[in-house]
Motif scaffolding. Sequence first.
Motif, PDB file in Angstrom:
ATOM      1  N   UNK A 194       6.334 -55.016 -72.842  1.00  0.00           N
ATOM      2  CA  UNK A 194       7.712 -54.771 -72.390  1.00  0.00           C
ATOM      3  C   UNK A 194       8.089 -53.310 -72.632  1.00  0.00           C
ATOM      4  N   UNK A 195       7.612 -52.759 -73.726  1.00  0.00           N
ATOM      5  CA  UNK A 195       7.884 -51.344 -74.000  1.00  0.00           C
ATOM      6  C   UNK A 195       7.299 -50.456 -72.903  1.00  0.00           C
ATOM      7  N   UNK A 196       6.062 -50.720 -72.502  1.00  0.00           N
ATOM      8  CA  UNK A 196       5.447 -49.946 -71.422  1.00  0.00           C
ATOM      9  C   UNK A 196       6.214 -50.118 -70.117  1.00  0.00           C
ATOM     10  N   UNK A 197       6.685 -51.334 -69.857  1.00  0.00           N
ATOM     11  CA  UNK A 197       7.452 -51.592 -68.630  1.00  0.00           C
ATOM     12  C   UNK A 197       8.750 -50.785 -68.615  1.00  0.00           C
ATOM     13  N   UNK A 198       9.478 -50.785 -69.725  1.00  0.00           N
ATOM     14  CA  UNK A 198      10.759 -50.070 -69.776  1.00  0.00           C
ATOM     15  C   UNK A 198      10.561 -48.562 -69.689  1.00  0.00           C
ATOM     16  N   UNK A 199       9.447 -48.065 -70.218  1.00  0.00           N
ATOM     17  CA  UNK A 199       9.197 -46.619 -70.155  1.00  0.00           C
ATOM     18  C   UNK A 199       9.006 -46.117 -68.735  1.00  0.00           C
ATOM     19  N   UNK A 200       8.810 -47.026 -67.789  1.00  0.00           N
ATOM     20  CA  UNK A 200       8.732 -46.636 -66.394  1.00  0.00           C
ATOM     21  C   UNK A 200      10.103 -46.259 -65.831  1.00  0.00           C
ATOM     22  N   UNK A 201      11.187 -46.718 -66.478  1.00  0.00           N
ATOM     23  CA  UNK A 201      12.531 -46.554 -65.929  1.00  0.00           C
ATOM     24  C   UNK A 201      13.463 -45.728 -66.808  1.00  0.00           C
ATOM     25  N   UNK A 202      13.173 -45.576 -68.079  1.00  0.00           N
ATOM     26  CA  UNK A 202      14.105 -44.880 -68.971  1.00  0.00           C
ATOM     27  C   UNK A 202      13.345 -44.307 -70.157  1.00  0.00           C
ATOM     28  N   UNK A 203      14.013 -43.395 -70.855  1.00  0.00           N
ATOM     29  CA  UNK A 203      13.415 -42.766 -72.044  1.00  0.00           C
ATOM     30  C   UNK A 203      14.190 -43.074 -73.314  1.00  0.00           C
ATOM     31  N   UNK A 204      15.472 -43.410 -73.205  1.00  0.00           N
ATOM     32  CA  UNK A 204      16.300 -43.656 -74.394  1.00  0.00           C
ATOM     33  C   UNK A 204      16.195 -45.111 -74.838  1.00  0.00           C
ATOM     34  N   UNK A 205      14.967 -45.549 -75.086  1.00  0.00           N
ATOM     35  CA  UNK A 205      14.728 -46.952 -75.431  1.00  0.00           C
ATOM     36  C   UNK A 205      14.918 -47.152 -76.929  1.00  0.00           C
ATOM     37  N   UNK A 206      15.636 -48.210 -77.281  1.00  0.00           N
ATOM     38  CA  UNK A 206      15.831 -48.581 -78.681  1.00  0.00           C
ATOM     39  C   UNK A 206      14.696 -49.505 -79.098  1.00  0.00           C
ATOM     40  N   UNK A 207      13.933 -49.108 -80.121  1.00  0.00           N
ATOM     41  CA  UNK A 207      12.759 -49.872 -80.539  1.00  0.00           C
ATOM     42  C   UNK A 207      12.814 -50.096 -82.050  1.00  0.00           C
ATOM     43  N   UNK A 208      12.740 -51.347 -82.440  1.00  0.00           N
ATOM     44  CA  UNK A 208      12.601 -51.727 -83.848  1.00  0.00           C
ATOM     45  C   UNK A 208      11.371 -52.622 -83.930  1.00  0.00           C
ATOM     46  N   UNK A 276      11.201 -60.300 -68.896  1.00  0.00           N
ATOM     47  CA  UNK A 276      11.923 -59.806 -70.067  1.00  0.00           C
ATOM     48  C   UNK A 276      12.410 -58.381 -69.836  1.00  0.00           C
ATOM     49  N   UNK A 277      11.535 -57.526 -69.265  1.00  0.00           N
ATOM     50  CA  UNK A 277      11.940 -56.151 -69.000  1.00  0.00           C
ATOM     51  C   UNK A 277      13.086 -56.065 -68.008  1.00  0.00           C
ATOM     52  N   UNK A 278      13.036 -56.872 -66.954  1.00  0.00           N
ATOM     53  CA  UNK A 278      14.113 -56.873 -65.965  1.00  0.00           C
ATOM     54  C   UNK A 278      15.412 -57.384 -66.564  1.00  0.00           C
ATOM     55  N   UNK A 279      15.320 -58.376 -67.432  1.00  0.00           N
ATOM     56  CA  UNK A 279      16.514 -58.886 -68.116  1.00  0.00           C
ATOM     57  C   UNK A 279      17.207 -57.763 -68.894  1.00  0.00           C
ATOM     58  N   UNK A 280      16.409 -56.953 -69.600  1.00  0.00           N
ATOM     59  CA  UNK A 280      16.989 -55.846 -70.382  1.00  0.00           C
ATOM     60  C   UNK A 280      17.641 -54.827 -69.453  1.00  0.00           C
ATOM     61  N   UNK A 281      16.985 -54.520 -68.333  1.00  0.00           N
ATOM     62  CA  UNK A 281      17.560 -53.555 -67.395  1.00  0.00           C
ATOM     63  C   UNK A 281      18.847 -54.088 -66.766  1.00  0.00           C
ATOM     64  N   UNK A 282      18.874 -55.378 -66.448  1.00  0.00           N
ATOM     65  CA  UNK A 282      20.110 -55.974 -65.903  1.00  0.00           C
ATOM     66  C   UNK A 282      21.216 -55.914 -66.940  1.00  0.00           C
ATOM     67  N   UNK A 283      20.870 -56.218 -68.195  1.00  0.00           N
ATOM     68  CA  UNK A 283      21.875 -56.181 -69.249  1.00  0.00           C
ATOM     69  C   UNK A 283      22.456 -54.800 -69.461  1.00  0.00           C
ATOM     70  N   UNK A 284      21.656 -53.765 -69.229  1.00  0.00           N
ATOM     71  CA  UNK A 284      22.164 -52.397 -69.425  1.00  0.00           C
ATOM     72  C   UNK A 284      22.924 -51.887 -68.207  1.00  0.00           C
ATOM     73  N   UNK A 291      22.745 -61.108 -67.368  1.00  0.00           N
ATOM     74  CA  UNK A 291      21.390 -61.086 -67.917  1.00  0.00           C
ATOM     75  C   UNK A 291      21.120 -62.301 -68.791  1.00  0.00           C
ATOM     76  N   UNK A 292      22.075 -62.620 -69.672  1.00  0.00           N
ATOM     77  CA  UNK A 292      21.870 -63.688 -70.647  1.00  0.00           C
ATOM     78  C   UNK A 292      22.059 -65.061 -70.025  1.00  0.00           C
ATOM     79  N   UNK A 293      23.133 -65.226 -69.279  1.00  0.00           N
ATOM     80  CA  UNK A 293      23.490 -66.552 -68.783  1.00  0.00           C
ATOM     81  C   UNK A 293      22.869 -66.914 -67.442  1.00  0.00           C
ATOM     82  N   UNK A 294      22.498 -65.915 -66.656  1.00  0.00           N
ATOM     83  CA  UNK A 294      21.948 -66.210 -65.341  1.00  0.00           C
ATOM     84  C   UNK A 294      20.462 -65.948 -65.250  1.00  0.00           C
ATOM     85  N   UNK A 295      20.091 -64.683 -65.299  1.00  0.00           N
ATOM     86  CA  UNK A 295      18.695 -64.293 -65.108  1.00  0.00           C
ATOM     87  C   UNK A 295      17.792 -64.899 -66.174  1.00  0.00           C
TER      88      UNK A 295
END
Length: 537
Positions: A194-208, A276-284, A291-295
Amino acid sequence: MTLVSVPSSPNPARRLIRLCALFCLELLLLAAAYQFFVVIECHLTDVNGACRFLRSLVARALVVFAVGGLLLWAMPMLRHAVLRAAGQRAGALWPGVHAVGLVLLVLPLAMAPGGNLGAVFDVAIWFLGAGAILAGVGGVMWVAPAAGWRDIALAGRGIAPGALILAALLPDIADLALPLWNLDGMSAVTFAAVRLFLEMFATDILIDAPARIIGFPAFSVHIAPQCSGVEGVALVTAFTLIYALIFRESLRLSRLFLVVLPAAVLLSLLFNVVRVGTLILIGRYISPDLAVNGFHSYAGWVFFTLLAFGIVWGVQVTPWLHRTNRLGEPDMPLRDDPVAAFVIPFVAFMVASLITHAFFAHPEIGYPLRVVAMAAALWPFRRYYLRLAWRFDPVAWTLGALVGLGWLLFDQGDPEAGMAMAVAIGALPKVYILFWVIVRLIGTVAFVPFVEELFFRGYLLTRFTDRGAAGAWVALALSTLCFAALHGRWISAGVAGLLFALIAWRRGGVTSAIQAHVAANLVVAVWAYAVSDFSKI
């Protein structure tokens, strides 16, 4: 005796399509209404099992529709029986029964105080249960009368009823995979992907990483074991079993389970990462509530349905999975089939990689397992590979060496990941470390280039060559993007994949691309061995 004819529809196919479209729309609207307008936590009610069953009806209906479509496509006798039955009108009673059921299904929406359906669920369950029965029975009988359904059940040697029952039980089969969700390694693999997927679209990713939380400051998710995709693996496996049951007389089942099933499992895990990656992008970017209730609730089932149809299409257009080819001639031996020779070793490599990520403290400790898997998958096709047009290509070796130098020069590796790998390998017994280094070098220089080029340039690059210039460019882009995605280095790996593709085109075969890839990996392997940093390869 007086015979009474049953009124028939002038166009049963059109009528059947309209009714199916209506039922799908009703399911969609009901799912959206109960997802967005009310809140229900089944575990907080006194009828948890019944509540979960009612909530699963939408998913069950989706799977039944998918398997039903598969049956109609694959079995002409069943398709003709359905059209004959749909051409017989069952009277005006059943549409009314269906409508009453829909009204009962909607009523609990008005009963929930403040949208909290759980507070009145002990009453609402009676409306929901009765509504589901009436809407279901009314809809079925609206499509065709009882005699028509009897003919449908008998058509196709009675396979359809059993397949549809299994389809309706797929959510329960998925629940049986719940204990596997405790495999923490699976969620770790999903987190990294999922981290690799999100890095395709943004750089300010929050990672713990320790807590497995990933996303953005405004919206993030926890990659729990339940998000690992094991449920999808269970569903895909069950669907493949249903498919094998339906086509057991025409398919080569050993090839289906040894090749198609592992590939489908890998695609299922990939779809889960995309979900999962698309859910995070929809949520943002769109709406956290959506994102939570539908997708989040239904995307998994949509992806599963698409994958199910993809499995069917892939098997139907692949001759070596059938006992006879399209001309009715005996199928060629698997060891001589070029598609199998190009695809199976890569599937084995990916499955072994997944296993090492899930079951080893550090995935690279299990690297010898990947080499064994590649060797075992390549061996049956050894005579086919020897028949390829092998000849020394100095241009390929030169360009490959330049690719290797560029890979080192523009290294984007994570120093922390490299250190973690060094610590994990260093903690092993010295004998195993020596064995691991030897196998790592052999795998990197010999096996990996061979397996990857067979798939990316031998299969993907030639997949659309018979469709003109447009198909060739699609194949070039597809093979390059997939190669870059696999390596997680979009620029370096993308350039390398593009050069390997052009080299393959230059000689009209995959052997020159293999030589270039070997040269590139040899340069990187020599450097990694010289500086004792095997995270480079």
